[in-house]
Design an enzyme around this catalytic site. Structure first.
Site, mmCIF file in Angstrom:
data_model
loop_
_atom_site.group_PDB
_atom_site.id
_atom_site.type_symbol
_atom_site.label_atom_id
_atom_site.label_comp_id
_atom_site.label_asym_id
_atom_site.label_seq_id
_atom_site.Cartn_x
_atom_site.Cartn_y
_atom_site.Cartn_z
ATOM 1 N N ARG A 86 11.459 -5.653 5.668
ATOM 2 C CA ARG A 86 11.291 -4.219 5.364
ATOM 3 C C ARG A 86 12.179 -3.357 6.256
ATOM 4 O O ARG A 86 12.347 -3.591 7.430
ATOM 5 C CB ARG A 86 9.839 -3.802 5.592
ATOM 6 N N ARG B 130 -10.342 1.063 7.637
ATOM 7 C CA ARG B 130 -10.000 -0.322 7.970
ATOM 8 C C ARG B 130 -11.124 -1.058 8.643
ATOM 9 O O ARG B 130 -10.959 -2.224 9.031
ATOM 10 C CB ARG B 130 -8.817 -0.349 8.937
ATOM 11 N N ARG C 76 10.504 -1.492 11.691
ATOM 12 C CA ARG C 76 9.338 -1.043 12.471
ATOM 13 C C ARG C 76 9.077 -1.958 13.656
ATOM 14 O O ARG C 76 9.268 -3.157 13.562
ATOM 15 C CB ARG C 76 8.091 -1.001 11.561
ATOM 16 N N LYS D 277 0.837 -1.215 0.000
ATOM 17 C CA LYS D 277 0.000 0.000 0.000
ATOM 18 C C LYS D 277 0.865 1.256 0.000
ATOM 19 O O LYS D 277 0.657 2.171 -0.783
ATOM 20 C CB LYS D 277 -0.917 0.040 1.245
ATOM 21 N N ARG E 206 -1.413 -8.767 13.184
ATOM 22 C CA ARG E 206 -1.884 -7.791 12.189
ATOM 23 C C ARG E 206 -2.634 -8.495 11.048
ATOM 24 O O ARG E 206 -3.640 -8.001 10.554
ATOM 25 C CB ARG E 206 -0.701 -6.979 11.644
HETATM 26 P P1 AP5 Z 1 4.764 -1.636 1.987
HETATM 27 O O1 AP5 Z 1 4.529 -0.807 0.785
HETATM 28 O O2 AP5 Z 1 5.413 -1.009 3.159
HETATM 29 O O3 AP5 Z 1 3.410 -2.380 2.418
HETATM 30 P P2 AP5 Z 1 2.138 -1.829 3.187
HETATM 31 O O4 AP5 Z 1 0.944 -2.473 2.577
HETATM 32 O O5 AP5 Z 1 2.169 -0.340 3.256
HETATM 33 O O6 AP5 Z 1 2.376 -2.495 4.596
HETATM 34 P P3 AP5 Z 1 2.181 -1.879 6.050
HETATM 35 O O7 AP5 Z 1 2.906 -2.803 6.975
HETATM 36 O O8 AP5 Z 1 2.550 -0.438 6.103
HETATM 37 O O9 AP5 Z 1 0.658 -2.065 6.247
HETATM 38 P P4 AP5 Z 1 -0.129 -2.009 7.553
HETATM 39 O O10 AP5 Z 1 -1.489 -1.842 7.048
HETATM 40 O O11 AP5 Z 1 0.080 -3.172 8.447
HETATM 41 O O12 AP5 Z 1 0.555 -0.802 8.365
HETATM 42 P P5 AP5 Z 1 0.165 0.711 8.562
HETATM 43 O O13 AP5 Z 1 1.401 1.477 8.698
HETATM 44 O O14 AP5 Z 1 -0.838 1.127 7.575
HETATM 45 O O15 AP5 Z 1 5.633 -2.909 1.540
HETATM 46 C C1 AP5 Z 1 6.091 -3.850 2.486
HETATM 47 C C2 AP5 Z 1 7.507 -4.344 2.134
HETATM 48 O O16 AP5 Z 1 7.450 -5.042 0.896
HETATM 49 C C3 AP5 Z 1 8.533 -3.202 1.922
HETATM 50 O O17 AP5 Z 1 9.793 -3.631 2.366
HETATM 51 C C4 AP5 Z 1 8.571 -3.003 0.407
HETATM 52 O O18 AP5 Z 1 9.841 -2.522 -0.026
HETATM 53 C C5 AP5 Z 1 8.292 -4.427 -0.084
HETATM 54 N N1 AP5 Z 1 7.537 -4.443 -1.347
HETATM 55 C C6 AP5 Z 1 6.527 -3.606 -1.721
HETATM 56 N N2 AP5 Z 1 6.079 -3.936 -2.956
HETATM 57 C C7 AP5 Z 1 6.810 -5.021 -3.332
HETATM 58 C C8 AP5 Z 1 6.810 -5.845 -4.507
HETATM 59 N N3 AP5 Z 1 5.960 -5.607 -5.520
HETATM 60 N N4 AP5 Z 1 7.699 -6.864 -4.559
HETATM 61 C C9 AP5 Z 1 8.554 -7.109 -3.531
HETATM 62 N N5 AP5 Z 1 8.604 -6.369 -2.406
HETATM 63 C C10 AP5 Z 1 7.738 -5.340 -2.300
HETATM 64 O O19 AP5 Z 1 -0.563 0.667 9.993
HETATM 65 C C11 AP5 Z 1 0.194 0.339 11.144
HETATM 66 C C12 AP5 Z 1 -0.716 0.293 12.358
HETATM 67 O O20 AP5 Z 1 -1.322 1.583 12.572
HETATM 68 C C13 AP5 Z 1 -1.903 -0.676 12.289
HETATM 69 O O21 AP5 Z 1 -1.518 -1.987 12.646
HETATM 70 C C14 AP5 Z 1 -2.866 -0.032 13.303
HETATM 71 O O22 AP5 Z 1 -2.472 -0.324 14.619
HETATM 72 C C15 AP5 Z 1 -2.652 1.460 13.071
HETATM 73 N N6 AP5 Z 1 -3.576 2.013 12.074
HETATM 74 C C16 AP5 Z 1 -3.245 2.540 10.845
HETATM 75 N N7 AP5 Z 1 -4.345 2.929 10.185
HETATM 76 C C17 AP5 Z 1 -5.393 2.659 10.991
HETATM 77 C C18 AP5 Z 1 -6.802 2.813 10.869
HETATM 78 N N8 AP5 Z 1 -7.350 3.335 9.741
HETATM 79 N N9 AP5 Z 1 -7.587 2.420 11.898
HETATM 80 C C19 AP5 Z 1 -7.057 1.905 13.024
HETATM 81 N N10 AP5 Z 1 -5.734 1.712 13.213
HETATM 82 C C20 AP5 Z 1 -4.909 2.080 12.199
HETATM 83 MG MG MG Z 2 2.341 1.064 4.809
#
Ligand code: AP5
Ligand code: MG
Length: 217
Positions: free
Chosen positions: A127, A88, A160, A13, A171
């Protein structure tokens, strides 16, 4: 264009939102990044968020909805935006629908990136993120030129706190139980675009642009 980029943890994402944001010249609003910034600045919201994030849980809807409501009022969203990580839950999706409707606006599409769990685990455990500019790397799939340092700003790369295996499992469970129902929600609203998130970053971006009907040049 107002878009949501959805998908399980590690689906890409953040990676794809950033690229798409540059392509469309619209801001990317990442709730995860916003919360991590609150934690870094040691704010009250940051302290509340950290308690949930460290366990892999979602933070309460009421908090998250308030944050997004304020963010969407800013003038840079007038030409469109990309939401990464919000909504979410169905309650967040309903709140977003209401917020946009009140401004005479609406969501164009919800893009969902599909990636199987074994690949998600590999992506998340490898990551590394830049402390200064937030650029993302992967120790195997996309390593930085100099180990531990960002190619763009030379900032320190870190793992992270929620990218350790036990928290990753929580997660993924939270995604299944609380967020995956949104696929049916947006399918029902005829806004869902499901995109295969496997393959190189450029291939995935090309697929998203194609589904959005946007030329890549
Ligand atoms: P990356 O692009 O970082 O993936 P991502 O989908 O953004 O993963 P996240 O871990 O950020 O998602 P998340 O939803 O768990 O965390 P968030 O920060 O939103 O890619 C991942 C890895 O793969 C990287 O190393 C990248 O280089 C690699 N990669 C990417 N594309 C690739 C490809 N095509 N091929 C190979 N490798 C690739 O949320 C964190 C926390 O915040 C949540 O757990 C929750 O506690 C809270 N939170 C956030 N939003 C909310 C909400 N709306 N409501 C409630 N709590 C929330
Ligand atoms: Mg992310």
């Amino acid at each position: 264009m107002n878009l949501i980029i959805m998908g399980p943890p590690g689906a890409g994402k953040g990676t794809q939102s950033r690229r798409l944001g540059e392509h469309l010249a619209v801001p990317v609003i990442s709730t995860g990044e916003m919360l991590r910034d609150e934690i870094k600045r040691k704010t009250t919201l940051g302290a509340q968020a950290k308690r949930h994030m460290d366990k892999g849980e979602l933070i309460p809807d009421s908090l998250m909805i308030g944050v997004i409501e304020e963010r969407l009022k800013r003038s840079d969203c007038a030409r469109g935006f990309i939401l990464d990580g919000f909504p979410r839950t169905v309650a967040q999706a309903d709140a977003l629908h209401k917020m946009l409707g009140e401004n005479g606006s609406s969501l164009e599409h919800a893009v969902s990136l599909a990636v199987p769990n074994d690949e998600l685990l590999k992506r998340l455990s490898g990551r590394r993120t830049c402390r200064d500019c937030g650029a993302m790397y992967h120790i195997i799939f996309d390593p930085p030129t100099n180990a531990g340092l960002c190619n763009k700003c030379n900032g320190e790369l870190y793992q992270r706190d929620d990218d350790y295996e036990d928290i990753i499992s929580s997660r993924l469970e939270v995604y299944e139980s609380q967020t995956s129902p949104l696929l049916d929600y947006y399918r029902g609203h005829r806004q869902l675009l499901e995109v295969d998130g496997i393959g190189g970053r450029d291939d995935v971006l090309a697929r998203i642009l194609k589904r959005l009907g946007i030329s890549q040049s």
